[in-house]
Enzyme design. Structure first.
Site, PDB file in Angstrom:
ATOM      1  N   HIS A   1       4.682  22.095  33.065  1.00  0.00           N
ATOM      2  CA  HIS A   1       5.201  20.955  33.843  1.00  0.00           C
ATOM      3  C   HIS A   1       6.238  21.410  34.865  1.00  0.00           C
ATOM      4  O   HIS A   1       7.431  21.419  34.601  1.00  0.00           O
ATOM      5  CB  HIS A   1       5.835  19.942  32.876  1.00  0.00           C
ATOM      6  CG  HIS A   1       6.097  18.615  33.502  1.00  0.00           C
ATOM      7  ND1 HIS A   1       5.812  17.423  32.881  1.00  0.00           N
ATOM      8  CD2 HIS A   1       6.623  18.280  34.703  1.00  0.00           C
ATOM      9  CE1 HIS A   1       6.152  16.422  33.674  1.00  0.00           C
ATOM     10  NE2 HIS A   1       6.654  16.923  34.778  1.00  0.00           N
TER      11      HIS A   1
ATOM     12  N   ASN B   1       2.560  15.195  42.335  1.00  0.00           N
ATOM     13  CA  ASN B   1       3.258  14.280  43.263  1.00  0.00           C
ATOM     14  C   ASN B   1       3.587  15.022  44.562  1.00  0.00           C
ATOM     15  O   ASN B   1       4.706  15.424  44.818  1.00  0.00           O
ATOM     16  CB  ASN B   1       4.483  13.609  42.633  1.00  0.00           C
ATOM     17  CG  ASN B   1       5.417  14.562  41.927  1.00  0.00           C
ATOM     18  OD1 ASN B   1       5.101  15.730  41.713  1.00  0.00           O
ATOM     19  ND2 ASN B   1       6.593  14.089  41.571  1.00  0.00           N
TER      20      ASN B   1
ATOM     21  N   ASP C   1       9.966  20.623  33.412  1.00  0.00           N
ATOM     22  CA  ASP C   1       9.969  19.551  34.416  1.00  0.00           C
ATOM     23  C   ASP C   1      10.827  19.984  35.613  1.00  0.00           C
ATOM     24  O   ASP C   1      11.556  19.166  36.196  1.00  0.00           O
ATOM     25  CB  ASP C   1      10.460  18.226  33.830  1.00  0.00           C
ATOM     26  CG  ASP C   1      10.174  17.038  34.742  1.00  0.00           C
ATOM     27  OD1 ASP C   1       9.512  17.219  35.789  1.00  0.00           O
ATOM     28  OD2 ASP C   1      10.624  15.930  34.417  1.00  0.00           O
TER      29      ASP C   1
HETATM   30  O1  DOR Z   1      13.210  13.715  37.208  1.00  0.00           O
HETATM   31  C1  DOR Z   1      12.064  13.695  37.596  1.00  0.00           C
HETATM   32  N1  DOR Z   1      11.692  14.296  38.749  1.00  0.00           N
HETATM   33  N2  DOR Z   1      11.136  13.065  36.877  1.00  0.00           N
HETATM   34  C2  DOR Z   1       9.902  12.865  37.326  1.00  0.00           C
HETATM   35  O2  DOR Z   1       9.130  12.269  36.627  1.00  0.00           O
HETATM   36  C3  DOR Z   1       9.488  13.339  38.651  1.00  0.00           C
HETATM   37  C4  DOR Z   1      10.330  14.465  39.076  1.00  0.00           C
HETATM   38  C5  DOR Z   1      10.194  14.796  40.532  1.00  0.00           C
HETATM   39  O3  DOR Z   1       9.071  14.963  40.992  1.00  0.00           O
HETATM   40  O4  DOR Z   1      11.226  14.934  41.190  1.00  0.00           O
END
Ligand code: DOR
Length: 414
Positions: free
Chosen positions: A57, A91, A300
């Site tokens: 992720h 994204n 993440d």
């Molecule tokens: O903190 C986050 N940033 N959570 C997400 O789900 C998306 C991510 C981002 O793309 O910046």
């Protein structure tokens, strides 16, 4: 030639000691203390040598947002954090919802990535949740599917997507967030929010959709993976689903395991989605790591420009960087104090994610760490373009000496 004397490695779960020689991008192993240092340019004592880590992720931001990160800077940061494989989230612009849109990312990966990058395809067109993406067309190129950054709000849509993913033998990777419960919140709906007059995000906005999806995955029998879980209820729901035999896995991030809302400060570098929850949530996540409910640790890694992160808790963009601090954070706060074993952490960074997503370890994929000396985290020294991390200023143990990927040195300390 670089020599690692008396290095620690896991061999079938047992810690063993070996000497290792790094030459021409390849490591060879010998009995401990059997190699003399004479021929070596550099010698390191008592390092750990692990299989290259795998992060399922990360946000590499290209194509579309290269001012935040590029495939080149993101994979450099990953290599420096010990990773030899990452999965990139969709994204982007264009959103990889068709072969055409995905191919732009694939060609940048081909050109610039210094480690393996496996892109996820989007679940829905434009990640808007209204129309299914071309899952079938993208199947040969997408490691899995997700609308990460946004939850799929419609139950009917999620059910249809799971059916299609199942037919393709692919995992549905879910960012679980019920928009109807957000109410303008941006940090955890807990003591800190109440004390400082912030709007909170309730825990149910995460566990509600997880509960819904677990029932769907059970009915359909599709492989289902939950992103960045942060609440104690999420852990319990997934624990119960696993006991019922549901084909579910999940990840959490180093920050959710080591911080909570009591650690918040009035700065955007403490803001991410899902948010840092309560101490009880953090402790439940640690239990989930220990009993196997939580399968893997993913960062993440979500870089943004400094400007986007400099607007305080309310106005900053969601997301923090994590690739370069993940292992040091886990080692310092969980392994060193004896809360989680090193072996379990390594399992969660290596075998577990690779097995779930069918990502090969490959030959000569290693990362070497020196964990004896503490240093202070200074984001100005990061390889990622992102600077926002809640761990800035922390004293951590764990310096990545080198990372080797497919017989190439992709990171080396000076
Ligand atoms: O903190 C986050 N940033 N959570 C997400 O789900 C998306 C991510 C981002 O793309 O910046």
């Amino acid at each position: 030639m670089t020599l690692f004397t008396n290095a620690c490695m896991f061999d079938n779960g047992r810690l063993v000691h070996k000497d290792a020689v790094l030459m021409d991008g390849a490591l060879s192993f010998f009995a401990p203390n059997s190699i003399t240092a004479d021929a070596a340019d550099t010698v390191f004592h008592n390092c750990y040598i692990f299989p290259g880590f795998c992060d399922v992720h990360v946000h590499l931001r290209e194509p579309g947002f290269s001012y935040k990160e590029t495939i080149a800077t993101g994979t450099a940061a990953a290599a420096r954090g010990g990773y030899t494989a990452v999965c990139s989230m969709p994204n982007l612009n264009p959103v990889p919802d068709s072969v055409d849109h995905l191919s732009e990312q694939l060609s940048i990966i081909e050109r610039d990535a210094i480690i393996d990058v496996y892109p996820l395809g989007a679940l829905t067109v434009g990640q808007r949740g209204e129309m299914a993406a071309d899952l079938e067309g993208m199947a040969p190129y997408a490691i899995a599917y997700s609308d990460d950054g946004r939850g799929v709000q419609s139950t009917e849509m999620m059910e249809a997507l799971m059916q299609r993913a199942k037919a393709l033998g692919k995992v549905v990777v879910a960012h679980c967030e019920d928009n109807s419960l957000l109410k303008g919140g941006y940090i955890h709906d807990g003591e800190y929010a109440a004390a400082h007059g912030h709007r909170g995000i309730c825990s149910e906005s995460e566990w509600g959709p997880i509960k819904r999806d677990l029932a769907l995955a059970e009915k359909i029998g599709c492989a289902y993976h939950v992103c960045h879980i942060s609440t104690k209820e999420s852990v319990q729901l997934i624990r119960e689903a696993k006991a019922r035999g549901v084909n579910v896995t999940c990840e959490t991030g180093p920050h959710y395991l080591t911080l909570c809302d009591a650690d918040l400060q009035e700065h955007g570098r403490f803001k991410m989605n899902p948010p840092l929850r309560s101490a009880a949530d953090r402790d439940a996540l640690i239990e989930g790591v220990k009993d196997g409910t939580i399968d893997m640790i993913a960062t993440d890694h979500a870089p943004h420009s400094w400007e986007e992160k400099s607007k305080g808790l309310e106005k900053s963009a969601m997301g923090v960087v994590g690739l370069e601090t993940a292992f040091p954070v886990l080692y310092t706060y969980l392994v060193k104090p004896g809360i989680v074993s090193l072996e379990r952490i390594i399992e969660m960074l290596t075998r577990a994610p690779r097995e779930r997503f069918g990502i090969e370890q490959g030959e000569q994929s290693y990362t070497v760490w020196q964990c004896d000396d503490a240093y202070t985290v200074d984001p100005e020294n990061f390889s990622t373009k992102g600077r926002a991390t809640p761990f800035a200023g922390h004293e951590l143990f764990g310096t990545c000496i080198t990372t080797i990927h497919g017989g190439k040195i992709v990171w080396k300390t000076k």
